[in-house]
Design a protein around this motif. Structure first.
Motif, PDB file in Angstrom:
ATOM      1  N   ASP A 112      44.215  34.431  36.635  1.00 31.83           N
ATOM      2  CA  ASP A 112      44.555  35.564  35.768  1.00 31.83           C
ATOM      3  C   ASP A 112      46.018  35.557  35.341  1.00 31.83           C
ATOM      4  N   PRO A 211      36.673  39.282  37.961  1.00 26.36           N
ATOM      5  CA  PRO A 211      38.099  39.077  37.689  1.00 26.36           C
ATOM      6  C   PRO A 211      38.981  39.850  38.680  1.00 26.36           C
ATOM      7  N   GLY A 212      39.769  39.122  39.434  1.00 27.17           N
ATOM      8  CA  GLY A 212      40.701  39.741  40.365  1.00 27.17           C
ATOM      9  C   GLY A 212      40.061  40.363  41.587  1.00 27.17           C
TER      10      GLY A 212
END
Length: 423
Positions: A112, A211-212
């Motif tokens: 990211d 994501p993350g």
């Protein structure tokens, strides 16, 4: 007052003379076509006044801007993530972005674009470009063992991103040989430290959820690994580990290892050493020549303490393209070197049966039985020479955008740039 009569001798600092590709040239003997330049480090006689105290890992953030993870102190939370701005011929600027950390070691730019840091008992991420980087800190993985140095020999949280996005996290063994202070086994039929519920001496896998986000629960990807600080993922998908093996008193035993990590495998700690030899404290527990033990794919010299490795991809050194770079941090006569290995299509070092390894101050020794990786030694003269240099202690290794090889030397509080040999 003479040293030894109440006053400690000053720490030996690197001596510089001339320039190496624009940086002060260090008195490190290198392979032809290569030279070592000092980016930053303490001046002679001023070691106690250094700003970088124990730099362990580094990543390039932008052109001329680096991040450095400074462990700083093994016993107190004094770790720092520094922003280091560099330009040949100009003073290095160091700006602390995060302070008060507990043994920060792992450092990587995530998928990211944020920076991930492995602290003693957690992995977190932050935005180094934010106006207030500390305000952007977010935990990613928590609950890693609180491995205080005096209770645990291997307290550093190293990690890599797997090809499927999972986080693979090193959890070091709580001891050298799973023996107590009296030399008795910690456990009876099995080592409690590697087989018990705490799940140490191995690599944990945290699945990516999005994501993350990673699953707070983990599975044990692999067991029987004393310390996986040197952990890397090849473009082919191979997960490679370089093992810091047992700290026996024997100068020439045991060998360190290179292991290909595969799910569900046991790599031997504390039952086995080298290819298939039982360790003295655990004889009879595991048949080290059986499928229960996954042997290394290559042997490394004894006590070299590999702390970092990466495959070289860069324009500066075509002869190194694709090779595996590795730093040997060990303080004994085999350590203090930056080396490279030829590899196969999986990124695994090519072995041969009659390999040898260098020792300081001069000479070499044969490995003997077992497949060993023959190192291309990029720094044949990085041992201690009074008045010229200390013995090198390479920790983190990063290939810069221009192809130069940057190394964090923690014991000597220095950042070193290996580049093409020109002024």
């Amino acid at each position: 007052m003479a040293a030894g009569l109440g006053q400690a001798a000053p720490r030996l600092a690197y001596k510089t003379e001339g320039t190496c590709d624009g940086w002060p040239r260090l008195a490190i003997e290198t392979e032809a076509g290569l030279c070592a330049g000092l980016v930053t480090g303490p001046a002679s006689g001023a070691f106690a006044d250094r700003r970088l105290r124990l730099p362990r890992t580094l990543v390039q953030l932008d052109d001329g801007v680096w991040l450095v993870a400074d462990l700083a102190d093994w016993t107190r939370p004094r770790g720092v993530i520094w922003r280091m701005t560099v330009q040949p011929g100009q003073p290095v600027r160091l700006e602390p972005l995060l302070t008060g950390l507990s043994l920060p070691h792992g450092l990587a730019i995530g998928p990211d674009g944020l920076v991930y840091v492995g602290e003693m008992s957690r992995i977190f991420r932050f935005d180094p470009r934010a106006a207030d980087p500390a305000a952007t800190v977010r935990d990613v993985i928590t609950g890693l063992p609180d491995n205080r140095l005096h209770d645990n020999r291997h307290p550093l949280s190293q990690f890599v991103f797997a090809p499927d996005g999972a986080l693979l996290v090193n959890v070091g063994a709580p001891s050298d040989q799973c023996l107590d202070a009296d030399g008795a086994r910690v456990g009876t039929d099995r080592c409690e430290q590697s087989e018990g519920e705490e799940a140490t001496a191995g690599i944990r896998r945290y699945a990516r959820l999005g994501p993350g986000r990673w699953d707070p629960r983990f599975t044990m990807l692999a067991r029987g690994l004393r310390n996986s600080v040197a952990l890397a993922v090849h473009p082919s998908g191979t997960v490679l580990q370089a093992e810091n093996s047992y700290d026996f008193d024997d100068r020439w035993s045991p060998f360190e290892e290179v292991n290909v990590i595969e799910a569900g495998r046991h790599y031997g700690w504390p039952y086995c050493q080298d290819m298939a030899t039982a360790t003295p404290g655990w004889t009879g527990i595991m048949d080290c020549a059986s499928p229960a033990h996954t042997p290394p794919v290559a042997l490394l010299p004894p006590h070299v303490a590999p702390l970092a490795m990466t495959w070289y991809h860069g324009a500066m050194f075509p002869r190194l393209e694709g090779k595996l770079l590795m730093g040997w941090h060990g303080y004994r006569s085999t350590g203090g070197r930056l080396v490279a290995f030829a590899v196969d299509a999986r990124g695994v070092p090519v072995t041969r049966l009659k390999a040898s390894y260098p020792i300081y101050p001069t000479g070499s020794r044969p490995f003997g039985a077992g497949p060993a990786a023959q190192a291309q030694v990029l720094t044949p003269g990085w041992g201690r020479v009074e008045g010229r240099r200390p013995q090198g202690a390479p920790a983190g290794i990063t290939v810069a955008a221009d192809g130069a090889i940057w190394v964090a030397d923690d014991k000597n509080a220095s950042i070193i740039r290996f580049a093409v040999d020109r002024p």
